[in-house]
Design an enzyme around this catalytic site. Sequence first.
Site, short mmCIF file in Angstrom:
data_model
loop_
_atom_site.label_atom_id
_atom_site.label_comp_id
_atom_site.label_asym_id
_atom_site.label_seq_id
_atom_site.Cartn_x
_atom_site.Cartn_y
_atom_site.Cartn_z
N SER A 61 0.79 -1.24 0.00
CA SER A 61 0.00 0.00 0.00
C SER A 61 0.82 1.29 0.00
O SER A 61 0.26 2.37 -0.17
CB SER A 61 -0.95 0.02 1.19
OG SER A 61 -1.98 -0.89 0.96
N LYS A 64 0.40 3.40 -2.98
CA LYS A 64 -0.76 4.30 -3.12
C LYS A 64 -0.36 5.78 -3.05
O LYS A 64 -1.07 6.63 -3.55
CB LYS A 64 -1.80 3.95 -2.05
CG LYS A 64 -2.38 2.54 -2.21
CD LYS A 64 -3.22 2.12 -1.00
CE LYS A 64 -3.73 0.69 -1.14
NZ LYS A 64 -4.41 0.21 0.10
N TYR A 188 -4.11 -2.32 -10.11
CA TYR A 188 -3.97 -2.18 -8.65
C TYR A 188 -3.11 -3.30 -8.06
O TYR A 188 -2.16 -3.03 -7.30
CB TYR A 188 -5.37 -2.17 -8.01
CG TYR A 188 -5.32 -2.23 -6.49
CD1 TYR A 188 -5.00 -1.11 -5.74
CD2 TYR A 188 -5.57 -3.44 -5.81
CE1 TYR A 188 -4.93 -1.18 -4.36
CE2 TYR A 188 -5.50 -3.50 -4.43
CZ TYR A 188 -5.18 -2.37 -3.71
OH TYR A 188 -5.10 -2.44 -2.34
N TYR A 240 -4.63 3.71 8.01
CA TYR A 240 -6.00 3.20 8.17
C TYR A 240 -6.56 3.53 9.55
O TYR A 240 -6.38 4.64 10.03
CB TYR A 240 -6.06 1.68 7.88
CG TYR A 240 -5.18 1.30 6.75
CD1 TYR A 240 -5.49 1.72 5.46
CD2 TYR A 240 -4.01 0.57 6.94
CE1 TYR A 240 -4.67 1.41 4.39
CE2 TYR A 240 -3.18 0.26 5.87
CZ TYR A 240 -3.51 0.68 4.61
OH TYR A 240 -2.70 0.38 3.58
N VAL A 258 1.25 -3.78 3.85
CA VAL A 258 1.25 -5.08 4.56
C VAL A 258 2.51 -5.90 4.33
O VAL A 258 2.69 -6.95 4.94
CB VAL A 258 0.00 -5.96 4.24
CG1 VAL A 258 -1.24 -5.45 4.93
CG2 VAL A 258 -0.20 -6.13 2.76
N1 GLN Z 1 -2.36 -5.63 -1.70
C1 GLN Z 1 -2.92 -5.42 -0.41
C2 GLN Z 1 -4.42 -5.53 -0.51
O1 GLN Z 1 -4.93 -5.08 -1.48
C3 GLN Z 1 -2.52 -4.06 0.07
C4 GLN Z 1 -3.04 -3.75 1.44
C5 GLN Z 1 -2.05 -3.05 2.31
O2 GLN Z 1 -0.85 -2.98 2.09
N2 GLN Z 1 -2.55 -2.57 3.42
O3 GLN Z 1 -5.09 -6.07 0.35
#
Ligand code: GLN
Length: 306
Positions: A61, A64, A188, A240, A258
């Site tokens: 993420s 992003k 994505y 988050y 993650v």
């Molecule tokens: N690829 C992970 C997902 O879409 C990314 C989520 C994350 O890094 N928090 O669930």
Amino acid sequence: MQDILNEIAKEMMAIKDKGKVASYIPSLANVDINQFAISVSLCNGEHYHAGCANTLFSIQSISKVFTLTLALGKLGENVWHRVGREPSGDPFNSIVQLEHEHGKPRNPFINAGAIAVADLIMQGHEPKETLAEILQFIHYISNDDSILIDEEVAKSELATGSRNASLAHFMASFGHFINPVDKVLGTYFHHCSIAMSTKNLANAGLFLANNGIHPSSGYPVVSSERAKRINALMLTCGHYDGSGEFAFRVGLPGKSGVGGGILAIAPGKASIAVWSPGLDIIGNSKLGTKALELLAEKTSWSVFAK
Ligand code: GLN
């Protein structure tokens, strides 16, 4: 700075409870939890590292931040018609708010928001072309042309991506999608699968610490106004439902993934990347957060105090 980073790395290595690695795909579940890296790129051109700062990991993420930057470059303020700018207070892959809010995700850093951003930056192009553009941008801001997508991770993301597919189709049901849902999801999943080191990431974030200007070329990547806004979103939404806690403990804008990485920005001072694959229950790097907390304490870097 080198002494501070060595100290932090040593302290992190000694901590037994490192959290838990992400288990939803084998390529993340099999990562050795004992690895730790920290890199600091200062606005004055100096770079410092400790731990395995050249080891590549899945940025997930954190990507992003880069796709949002591209979207703002292409569409400007129109981005905000598709995604909001409020913290969600919900897990990164939550669907609950989407129905109440008519398919408009709360912010660009939760999964739904980042999927909407992927749709915006595609602008009718194929996923391959969009991904090439994302990579080219990352190569430029990181000063490293070797950064690639880990295809193994991307394949697993796709194979286990039912929740993300649900988010995308649910948003599409409100008539918001420009491109075919499958192609947006492909974009994505692949941008989440970009592999970088903390060294790469600290360099990539420097324009956000340096008023939008790429330090080695002097080229404005974004306006200072926009860099400020991206930082604001990282602070309020980058972790988050753990964003408040991160702001409280670290006091700097940050974006987690993650894969266990966190990119943090000390405006006017430095871009910092940490990596420790063990996560807390929210899905943010446990020791990564701890390391940033220590760094902020030792350097007095904070957006809340001078
Ligand atoms: N690829 C992970 C997902 O879409 C990314 C989520 C994350 O890094 N928090 O669930």
